[in-house]
Design a protein around this motif. Sequence first.
Motif, PDB file in Angstrom:
ATOM      1  N   ALA A 295       0.825  -1.219   0.000  1.00 48.75           N
ATOM      2  CA  ALA A 295       0.000   0.000   0.000  1.00 48.75           C
ATOM      3  C   ALA A 295       0.859   1.270   0.000  1.00 48.75           C
ATOM      4  O   ALA A 295       0.336   2.375   0.149  1.00 48.75           O
ATOM      5  N   GLY A 296       2.180   1.083  -0.128  1.00 45.77           N
ATOM      6  CA  GLY A 296       3.082   2.247  -0.216  1.00 45.77           C
ATOM      7  C   GLY A 296       3.690   2.641   1.118  1.00 45.77           C
ATOM      8  O   GLY A 296       4.400   3.647   1.209  1.00 45.77           O
ATOM      9  N   GLY A 297       3.427   1.836   2.165  1.00 49.10           N
ATOM     10  CA  GLY A 297       3.996   2.123   3.483  1.00 49.10           C
ATOM     11  C   GLY A 297       5.177   1.215   3.765  1.00 49.10           C
ATOM     12  O   GLY A 297       5.863   0.760   2.832  1.00 49.10           O
ATOM     13  N   GLY A 298       5.402   0.922   5.053  1.00 46.90           N
ATOM     14  CA  GLY A 298       6.523   0.052   5.394  1.00 46.90           C
ATOM     15  C   GLY A 298       6.416  -0.478   6.808  1.00 46.90           C
ATOM     16  O   GLY A 298       5.461  -0.131   7.544  1.00 46.90           O
ATOM     17  N   ALA A 299       7.393  -1.327   7.195  1.00 48.77           N
ATOM     18  CA  ALA A 299       7.418  -1.900   8.543  1.00 48.77           C
ATOM     19  C   ALA A 299       8.851  -2.280   8.900  1.00 48.77           C
ATOM     20  O   ALA A 299       9.580  -2.814   8.050  1.00 48.77           O
ATOM     21  N   THR A 300       9.235  -2.006  10.142  1.00 50.46           N
ATOM     22  CA  THR A 300      10.606  -2.316  10.582  1.00 50.46           C
ATOM     23  C   THR A 300      10.591  -2.796  12.028  1.00 50.46           C
ATOM     24  O   THR A 300       9.619  -2.543  12.758  1.00 50.46           O
ATOM     25  N   ASP A 301      11.697  -3.461  12.435  1.00 51.44           N
ATOM     26  CA  ASP A 301      11.826  -3.798  13.856  1.00 51.44           C
ATOM     27  C   ASP A 301      12.717  -2.752  14.540  1.00 51.44           C
ATOM     28  O   ASP A 301      13.145  -2.943  15.658  1.00 51.44           O
ATOM     29  N   GLY A 302      12.998  -1.687  13.748  1.00 49.70           N
ATOM     30  CA  GLY A 302      13.847  -0.601  14.245  1.00 49.70           C
ATOM     31  C   GLY A 302      15.199  -0.624  13.561  1.00 49.70           C
ATOM     32  O   GLY A 302      15.868   0.396  13.453  1.00 49.70           O
ATOM     33  N   ARG A 303      15.549  -1.810  13.064  1.00 46.60           N
ATOM     34  CA  ARG A 303      16.844  -1.958  12.386  1.00 46.60           C
ATOM     35  C   ARG A 303      16.686  -2.530  10.980  1.00 46.60           C
ATOM     36  O   ARG A 303      17.386  -2.133  10.056  1.00 46.60           O
ATOM     37  N   GLU A 304      15.747  -3.462  10.834  1.00 42.02           N
ATOM     38  CA  GLU A 304      15.637  -4.204   9.567  1.00 42.02           C
ATOM     39  C   GLU A 304      14.193  -4.185   9.066  1.00 42.02           C
ATOM     40  O   GLU A 304      13.259  -4.146   9.872  1.00 42.02           O
ATOM     41  N   ASN A 305      14.019  -4.216   7.747  1.00 43.34           N
ATOM     42  CA  ASN A 305      12.670  -4.332   7.201  1.00 43.34           C
ATOM     43  C   ASN A 305      12.090  -5.668   7.665  1.00 43.34           C
ATOM     44  O   ASN A 305      12.724  -6.725   7.532  1.00 43.34           O
ATOM     45  N   LEU A 320       7.805  -3.902  16.620  1.00 46.16           N
ATOM     46  CA  LEU A 320       7.137  -3.544  15.363  1.00 46.16           C
ATOM     47  C   LEU A 320       6.859  -2.054  15.284  1.00 46.16           C
ATOM     48  O   LEU A 320       6.315  -1.467  16.228  1.00 46.16           O
ATOM     49  N   TYR A 321       7.270  -1.459  14.157  1.00 48.58           N
ATOM     50  CA  TYR A 321       6.975  -0.063  13.805  1.00 48.58           C
ATOM     51  C   TYR A 321       6.430  -0.133  12.387  1.00 48.58           C
ATOM     52  O   TYR A 321       7.169  -0.502  11.468  1.00 48.58           O
ATOM     53  N   ILE A 322       5.166   0.178  12.192  1.00 44.18           N
ATOM     54  CA  ILE A 322       4.523  -0.096  10.898  1.00 44.18           C
ATOM     55  C   ILE A 322       3.551   1.025  10.539  1.00 44.18           C
ATOM     56  O   ILE A 322       2.883   1.581  11.414  1.00 44.18           O
ATOM     57  N   GLY A 323       3.495   1.332   9.209  1.00 44.97           N
ATOM     58  CA  GLY A 323       2.545   2.349   8.775  1.00 44.97           C
ATOM     59  C   GLY A 323       3.071   3.179   7.622  1.00 44.97           C
ATOM     60  O   GLY A 323       3.716   2.641   6.702  1.00 44.97           O
ATOM     61  N   SER A 324       2.836   4.508   7.685  1.00 51.71           N
ATOM     62  CA  SER A 324       3.235   5.425   6.614  1.00 51.71           C
ATOM     63  C   SER A 324       4.752   5.425   6.426  1.00 51.71           C
ATOM     64  O   SER A 324       5.501   5.406   7.407  1.00 51.71           O
ATOM     65  N   LYS A 325       5.173   5.486   5.158  1.00 57.75           N
ATOM     66  CA  LYS A 325       6.606   5.352   4.821  1.00 57.75           C
ATOM     67  C   LYS A 325       7.469   6.356   5.589  1.00 57.75           C
ATOM     68  O   LYS A 325       8.463   5.975   6.216  1.00 57.75           O
ATOM     69  N   GLU A 326       7.093   7.642   5.549  1.00 55.89           N
ATOM     70  CA  GLU A 326       7.929   8.665   6.200  1.00 55.89           C
ATOM     71  C   GLU A 326       7.958   8.474   7.717  1.00 55.89           C
ATOM     72  O   GLU A 326       8.977   8.714   8.359  1.00 55.89           O
ATOM     73  N   ASP A 327       6.861   7.985   8.291  1.00 54.64           N
ATOM     74  CA  ASP A 327       6.842   7.779   9.744  1.00 54.64           C
ATOM     75  C   ASP A 327       7.679   6.561  10.135  1.00 54.64           C
ATOM     76  O   ASP A 327       8.344   6.556  11.178  1.00 54.64           O
ATOM     77  N   VAL A 328       7.673   5.534   9.278  1.00 55.76           N
ATOM     78  CA  VAL A 328       8.507   4.356   9.550  1.00 55.76           C
ATOM     79  C   VAL A 328       9.981   4.722   9.400  1.00 55.76           C
ATOM     80  O   VAL A 328      10.815   4.339  10.221  1.00 55.76           O
ATOM     81  N   ASP A 329      10.298   5.542   8.374  1.00 59.33           N
ATOM     82  CA  ASP A 329      11.692   5.993   8.201  1.00 59.33           C
ATOM     83  C   ASP A 329      12.129   6.825   9.411  1.00 59.33           C
ATOM     84  O   ASP A 329      13.253   6.672   9.915  1.00 59.33           O
ATOM     85  N   LEU A 330      11.211   7.662   9.901  1.00 60.94           N
ATOM     86  CA  LEU A 330      11.508   8.484  11.080  1.00 60.94           C
ATOM     87  C   LEU A 330      11.806   7.595  12.282  1.00 60.94           C
ATOM     88  O   LEU A 330      12.807   7.763  12.988  1.00 60.94           O
ATOM     89  N   ALA A 331      10.958   6.576  12.483  1.00 60.85           N
ATOM     90  CA  ALA A 331      11.146   5.647  13.619  1.00 60.85           C
ATOM     91  C   ALA A 331      12.498   4.941  13.488  1.00 60.85           C
ATOM     92  O   ALA A 331      13.252   4.834  14.464  1.00 60.85           O
ATOM     93  N   THR A 332      12.842   4.523  12.271  1.00 61.61           N
ATOM     94  CA  THR A 332      14.121   3.828  12.059  1.00 61.61           C
ATOM     95  C   THR A 332      15.292   4.751  12.419  1.00 61.61           C
ATOM     96  O   THR A 332      16.247   4.327  13.082  1.00 61.61           O
TER      97      THR A 332
END
Length: 339
Positions: A295-305, A320-332
Amino acid sequence: MISPLGTTLTQHIVGEQRLHPEAKGDFTNLMQGIVTAAKIISKTVRRAGLVDIMGMAGSQNIYGEDVQKLDLYSDKAIVNVMNYTGQLGAMASEENDDLIHIPDEYPHIGKYVLAFDPLDGSSNICANATIGTIFSVHKRITTEGRATEEDFLQIGRKQVCAGYVVYGSSTLLVYTTGHGVHGFTLDPSVGEFLLSHPNMRIPTRGTVYSANEGNFEYWDKKDQELVRYFKTLDKETGRPYSLRYIGTLVADFHRNLLTGGLFMYPADNKKSSNTRGKLRLLFEAAPLAMIAEQAGGGATDGRENILDITPEQIHQKVPLYIGSKEDVDLATRFISGQN
Ligand code: FBP
């Protein structure tokens, strides 16, 4: 010609099958099973207060969590229906310690394996709040006989299908086979799931974060800093992010899929069992990560997709950090200390 009903889920699945000229209908048959199980669970959830299905079942699962009657009912409903399909080599459920093998009386060496969380958001059942089901399908890698753990311990990127059902104000099934994300609403009067959310796309950036802040003191400093950041006035919007937390992963994820935002369940040192978070890689994180990415978003464990993590155990947990792409990148950036 679109039928007056609109596109049914069955029609959509058959349409997806046509994208694979080599397909023989095995996957379509498997998906039909999942759709039937979702309808059976939905029917019971809608009458939960009227039938003896609320409350504890009196047992604990492998995570030491108290099992609810509706957990067991949903688990059994899915297993009973999927046994018939003849498409599975085995199943794995969040509620079962071991693999679920298909009984001898049914074809039991199918080319797929199914992992599922039969009832997500168990703590919300008694409150009559939104709950769900999550599922993930892999093609087997073993070729002989019954499927083994090896068939389940594949990276999320190898899923052939992932989806969830939300039992909320209406019953909605959202799924992907790698060709976009599509949502279908159950029309009880027809007993069919009808296409209501074609080609779902998550906004690249949201205004919402979802987390159980009751765990704040037990989080790593970097998680605390991330949530403090969400509470500061955003330069663009001039407002802080809003906190929205239902306490049912699929419900919080589904809302963020529609409106944008980030769901996070970090590791915490509240109890030893949560040092890798609470949520399960195979049954929760990987299937939702496939949907988020489609859906154009993403998910990470903080280090890895999340989709690139190789599972080591069936019941493995993951932050788990999941949702909008820019917010997941921010969390990473925050979690890896690059912010
Ligand atoms: P299950 O209900 O399938 O065990 O799922 C775990 C879950 O309920 C998620 O749906 C939800 O996001 C999270 O746990 C809530 O945890 P907490 O009560 O710690 O906030």
